[in-house]
Every structure is written in structure tokens, then in C-alpha cells.
Scaffold this motif. Structure first.
Motif, PDB file in Angstrom:
ATOM      1  N   GLU A  18       1.200   6.241  -4.276  1.00  0.00           N
ATOM      2  CA  GLU A  18       1.694   7.550  -4.724  1.00  0.00           C
ATOM      3  C   GLU A  18       2.257   8.355  -3.549  1.00  0.00           C
ATOM      4  O   GLU A  18       3.272   9.041  -3.689  1.00  0.00           O
ATOM      5  N   SER A  19       1.621   8.251  -2.421  1.00  0.00           N
ATOM      6  CA  SER A  19       2.101   8.932  -1.220  1.00  0.00           C
ATOM      7  C   SER A  19       3.482   8.399  -0.814  1.00  0.00           C
ATOM      8  O   SER A  19       4.379   9.169  -0.479  1.00  0.00           O
ATOM      9  N   GLN A  20       3.642   7.104  -0.840  1.00  0.00           N
ATOM     10  CA  GLN A  20       4.926   6.496  -0.492  1.00  0.00           C
ATOM     11  C   GLN A  20       6.015   6.870  -1.502  1.00  0.00           C
ATOM     12  O   GLN A  20       7.158   7.129  -1.131  1.00  0.00           O
ATOM     13  N   VAL A  21       5.647   6.887  -2.787  1.00  0.00           N
ATOM     14  CA  VAL A  21       6.601   7.268  -3.831  1.00  0.00           C
ATOM     15  C   VAL A  21       7.069   8.707  -3.610  1.00  0.00           C
ATOM     16  O   VAL A  21       8.269   9.007  -3.698  1.00  0.00           O
ATOM     17  N   LYS A  22       6.149   9.619  -3.294  1.00  0.00           N
ATOM     18  CA  LYS A  22       6.514  11.014  -3.026  1.00  0.00           C
ATOM     19  C   LYS A  22       7.453  11.115  -1.825  1.00  0.00           C
ATOM     20  O   LYS A  22       8.414  11.869  -1.838  1.00  0.00           O
ATOM     21  N   GLU A  23       7.145  10.339  -0.792  1.00  0.00           N
ATOM     22  CA  GLU A  23       7.981  10.352   0.411  1.00  0.00           C
ATOM     23  C   GLU A  23       9.397   9.848   0.101  1.00  0.00           C
ATOM     24  O   GLU A  23      10.386  10.425   0.539  1.00  0.00           O
ATOM     25  N   ILE A  24       9.473   8.782  -0.666  1.00  0.00           N
ATOM     26  CA  ILE A  24      10.779   8.220  -1.045  1.00  0.00           C
ATOM     27  C   ILE A  24      11.550   9.216  -1.905  1.00  0.00           C
ATOM     28  O   ILE A  24      12.747   9.413  -1.713  1.00  0.00           O
ATOM     29  N   ARG A  25      10.859   9.852  -2.852  1.00  0.00           N
ATOM     30  CA  ARG A  25      11.523  10.859  -3.694  1.00  0.00           C
ATOM     31  C   ARG A  25      12.063  12.006  -2.840  1.00  0.00           C
ATOM     32  O   ARG A  25      13.169  12.489  -3.061  1.00  0.00           O
ATOM     33  N   ALA A  26      11.270  12.450  -1.887  1.00  0.00           N
ATOM     34  CA  ALA A  26      11.716  13.540  -1.007  1.00  0.00           C
ATOM     35  C   ALA A  26      12.952  13.112  -0.213  1.00  0.00           C
ATOM     36  O   ALA A  26      13.896  13.893  -0.059  1.00  0.00           O
TER      37      ALA A  26
END
Length: 142
Positions: A18-26
Motif C-alpha cells: 500500500e505504501s508503494q502504491v501511494k508513492e507510485i500514485r503520487a
């Protein structure tokens, strides 16, 4: 005991994911903003180019008309003189009158060239800039 530790490890993996997904979205949001700014700048530049060539076409048209008026005014003046009749008889002679007619004809050709240039700006260059601008906007939206 292995089940609670396994459950804890799964939670850590999910949290990391989830942390990586948020980073990618940002990152994607930031990239999209940059792309939008670039597209806006390109569209504005294309609009400025259209305005420039539209104005340049107006100037070329005006210049063409002024050259045509100039040539016509002096052509009419020259037609009424005695030298004009002599010119008709001796067209092949190099004379000041012949040079004068060549100059006036050159001005007429130049007038037509500037009218053509104006037409090219209006009907080709500006239209192409419009197409490129529309294409850029359409590509950004996709």
C-alpha cells in the motif's frame, strides 16, 4: 504460533504494498501535472504563433496592396507620356523608359508575391498550427 507470525508478516507485506502504491500514485499525479503544464505552454506558444502569422499576413496583404497602387499610379502616369508610344515601337531597346517599365513590372510581381505569402500564412501555416494545437490537447486528454 506460526499462524500469528504469518498473519503479522502478511500485514507487513500489505502495508509495504500500500505504501508503494501511494508513492507510485503520487509520482503519477506529479507527472500528470507536469504534462498538463507542458501541454498548456505548447498550446499557448502555438496560439502566439498563430497570432503572429495572422498579423504578418495582414501586413503582407497591406504591403501587397500598397505596391500594386504604387505601380498602377506610375504606370498610368507613364502611359500618358510620349515615351510610352515610343516604348511600344522599340520594346527591345535598352532605354530609361524600358528600364522604368521593367521596374514597374517587377513591383507588380513583388506585390503578387506578397499577396501569395499572405495567403500561405492564412490558409496553410495558421491552419497547421491550429491542427497541432488540437492534436496536442487531444493527446494530453488521452
Amino acid at each position: 504460533m506460526s499462524t500469528p507470525s504469518r498473519f503479522k508478516k502478511d500485514k507487513e507485506i500489505i502495508a509495504e504494498y500500500e505504501s508503494q502504491v501511494k508513492e507510485i500514485r503520487a509520482q503519477l499525479v506529479e507527472q500528470q501535472k507536469c504534462l498538463e503544464q507542458q501541454t498548456e505552454m505548447r498550446v499557448q506558444l502555438l496560439q502566439d504563433l498563430q497570432d503572429f502569422f495572422r498579423k504578418k499576413a495582414e501586413i503582407e496583404t497591406e504591403y501587397s496592396r500598397n505596391l500594386e497602387k504604387l505601380a498602377e499610379r506610375f504606370m498610368a502616369k507613364t502611359r500618358s507620356t510620349k515615351d510610352h508610344q515610343q516604348y511600344k515601337k522599340d520594346q527591345n531597346l535598352l532605354s530609361p523608359v524600358n528600364c522604368w517599365y521593367l521596374l514597374l513590372n517587377q513591383v507588380r510581381r513583388e506585390s503578387k508575391d506578397h499577396a501569395t505569402l499572405s495567403d500561405i500564412y492564412l490558409n496553410n501555416v495558421i491552419m497547421r498550427f491550429m491542427q497541432i494545437s488540437e492534436d496536442s490537447t487531444r493527446m494530453f486528454k488521452k
